[in-house]
Design a protein around this motif. Structure first.
Motif, short mmCIF file in Angstrom:
data_model
loop_
_atom_site.label_atom_id
_atom_site.label_comp_id
_atom_site.label_asym_id
_atom_site.label_seq_id
_atom_site.Cartn_x
_atom_site.Cartn_y
_atom_site.Cartn_z
N ARG A 1 -24.20 -24.92 -43.35
CA ARG A 1 -23.92 -25.91 -42.76
C ARG A 1 -22.57 -26.65 -42.19
O ARG A 1 -21.67 -26.70 -40.91
CB ARG A 1 -24.73 -27.08 -43.40
CG ARG A 1 -25.92 -27.59 -43.11
CD ARG A 1 -26.31 -28.83 -43.48
NE ARG A 1 -25.20 -29.73 -42.66
CZ ARG A 1 -25.93 -31.57 -42.57
NH1 ARG A 1 -26.47 -31.44 -43.95
NH2 ARG A 1 -24.95 -31.72 -42.41
N LEU A 2 -21.56 -26.30 -43.17
CA LEU A 2 -20.27 -26.17 -43.62
C LEU A 2 -19.60 -25.11 -42.51
O LEU A 2 -18.98 -25.61 -41.61
CB LEU A 2 -19.56 -26.08 -45.15
CG LEU A 2 -20.00 -27.68 -46.05
CD1 LEU A 2 -19.26 -27.00 -46.79
CD2 LEU A 2 -19.17 -28.82 -45.04
N LEU B 1 -17.58 -23.34 -36.57
CA LEU B 1 -18.17 -22.42 -35.11
C LEU B 1 -17.89 -23.46 -34.71
O LEU B 1 -18.65 -22.62 -33.71
CB LEU B 1 -19.31 -21.61 -36.33
CG LEU B 1 -18.72 -20.52 -37.12
CD1 LEU B 1 -20.34 -19.96 -37.42
CD2 LEU B 1 -18.07 -19.00 -36.91
N GLY B 2 -18.24 -24.59 -34.41
CA GLY B 2 -18.19 -25.21 -33.46
C GLY B 2 -19.80 -26.19 -32.92
O GLY B 2 -19.70 -26.39 -32.04
N ASP B 3 -20.39 -25.89 -34.25
CA ASP B 3 -22.14 -25.87 -34.08
C ASP B 3 -21.11 -27.66 -33.50
O ASP B 3 -20.99 -28.60 -34.40
CB ASP B 3 -22.60 -26.29 -34.65
CG ASP B 3 -24.32 -26.31 -34.56
OD1 ASP B 3 -24.80 -27.28 -34.23
OD2 ASP B 3 -25.25 -26.14 -35.27
N PRO B 4 -21.85 -28.15 -31.70
CA PRO B 4 -21.68 -30.08 -32.00
C PRO B 4 -22.60 -30.41 -33.26
O PRO B 4 -21.93 -32.13 -32.83
CB PRO B 4 -22.41 -30.63 -31.05
CG PRO B 4 -23.10 -28.76 -30.32
CD PRO B 4 -22.52 -27.67 -31.07
N LEU C 1 -18.15 -32.11 -40.38
CA LEU C 1 -18.21 -32.41 -41.12
C LEU C 1 -17.46 -31.81 -42.01
O LEU C 1 -17.02 -31.53 -42.82
CB LEU C 1 -19.30 -30.82 -41.58
CG LEU C 1 -20.60 -31.41 -41.63
CD1 LEU C 1 -21.82 -29.85 -41.46
CD2 LEU C 1 -21.51 -32.64 -42.54
N VAL C 2 -16.30 -31.71 -40.98
CA VAL C 2 -14.89 -30.22 -41.40
C VAL C 2 -13.81 -30.60 -40.33
O VAL C 2 -13.79 -31.80 -39.44
CB VAL C 2 -14.99 -29.14 -41.40
CG1 VAL C 2 -16.03 -28.37 -42.28
CG2 VAL C 2 -15.61 -28.10 -39.91
#
Length: 383
Positions: free
Chosen positions: A80-81, A86-89, A94-95
């Motif tokens: 998930r992190l 990587l740009g998952d909306p 999270l980061v």
């Protein structure tokens, strides 16, 4: 380093701990990638394994590692992190995605610092004119008027508080679902303080965001973080390992991940790896400082691990860190956001190579601790 006999074959090894060292943004990304490889090795990616990066009993996070440890302790997987990076909306919160999520130029703070320094300069000039201060003493007077750090970590604290709130995680260390410890250093006493742990007490009741910022307050770069009237700085400035925190809580299997190692470079090889010159000294004082800092961190870490292994001979301590001949980590500034994806991939590759190189030993240790380790689960490409 991997040492310690652990338990008898097939036995349950008791409590398990994860210790994550510092290393800035790139260090955190290395740890995420390395833990993804560990999860694949243990078969934890599918959720059925008895141990994975989100299922340790004890988490110890130092500096940048404190943020990663908090996320894992809260059930957020390395995958998930990585997806957030990587740009998952769906995972965007999270980061941190830019430097201003951590620190930024604050005009008012800069103006106040300028006024203070200007006042010191005027007072010093007046005292020099009166003969009560020598020119050689002026530098000391001016140094005392400079800020305690170039930047404040208040933006980072706001990001962390939002992160915890959006993920439904507690704001206090004592309320985390598993034991989470964040070591810091008390600036005035010069002693280590460990925030976190179960039960009542002010060390356990400290806010998670505050504790992470305090452990990340690199001297001179960031001003110390004040908590309950005390000033705290980076958890990695004294001890480098903090493995004893986990061992004293009953951990019998401890995995340590350290992103910071010096580069083992031969300038006579003429590899061109470093660009314009193959000698580190030709790349300026920051490069020289970076190399010496990494040397010191690794020396202190390995010395500490040897000490704690001797004091806890029944414990198994495993260490994953970059190979010194790899330049991937050394060539990237620890605060380089643009290198995050590259270092994620490198972290996985680095850990996978170490697991493969020491396959027999790692798999035997897994069996001793009731785990199933299999290098056949490792991926050739990740993420």
């Amino acid at each position: 380093m991997d040492s310690g006999p652990g338990g008898a074959p097939g036995s349950s090894a008791g409590r398990r701990a994860l210790v994550l060292c510092g290393g800035g943004i790139t260090g955190a990304m290395y740890e995420v990638g390395a833990l993804a490889a560990v999860d694949d090795f243990l078969g934890a990616a599918g959720g059925g394994a008895p141990l994975g990066s989100t299922r340790f009993d004890i988490y110890v996070g130092i500096s940048a590692g404190s943020y990663v440890a908090t996320a894992l302790c809260g059930g957020i997987t390395p995958q998930r992190l990585a997806s957030a990076v990587l740009g998952d909306p769906r995972e965007a919160g999270l980061v941190p995605h830019k430097r201003t999520d951590l620190f930024r130029f604050e005009p008012l703070r800069a103006a106040l610092a300028g006024l203070r320094l200007g006042g010191a300069l005027v007072r010093s000039g007046y005292r020099v004119a009166r003969g009560t201060l020598t020119l050689g003493e002026v530098a000391g007077e001016l140094a005392a008027a400079t800020p305690a750090g170039a930047f404040s970590l208040r933006p980072y604290q706001r990001f962390l508080e939002r992160f915890l709130r959006e993920q439904g995680l507690p704001q206090r260390l004592s309320a985390m679902p598993r034991e989470l410890f964040i070591p810091v250093n008390d600036l005035d006493s010069g002693h280590r303080v460990v925030f976190g742990g179960p039960g009542p007490g002010y060390l356990a009741e400290v806010g998670i965001a505050e504790a992470i910022c305090a452990s990340s307050a690199i001297p001179m770069v960031f001003e110390p973080v004040r908590i309950l009237g005390r000033d705290y700085i980076d958890g990695g400035t004294g001890k480098a390992d903090h493995v004893d925190v986990a061992l004293k809580r009953g951990a019998e299997l401890v995995l340590v991940i350290n992103p910071m190692v010096p580069i083992a470079h031969n300038p006579r090889a003429g590899s061109g790896l470093l660009g314009k010159s193959d000698r580190l000294r030709d790349h300026g004082l920051l490069t020289v400082y970076d190399q010496t800092m990494r040397m010191a961190i690794k020396a202190r870490l390995h010395q500490g691990l040897r000490r704690w292994q001797a004091e806890y001979p029944k414990a198994t301590i495993l260490l994953l860190e970059p190979d010194e001949i790899d330049a991937d980590m050394f060539l990237q500034n620890p605060m380089n956001f643009d290198a995050r994806v590259q270092i994620l991939s490198y972290g996985y590759k680095s850990a996978a190579q170490q697991l493969l190189a020491r396959r027999g030993r790692f798999e035997a240790m897994c069996r001793r601790h009731g785990l199933s380790g299999d290098v056949g689960r490792l991926k050739t490409v990740w993420p």
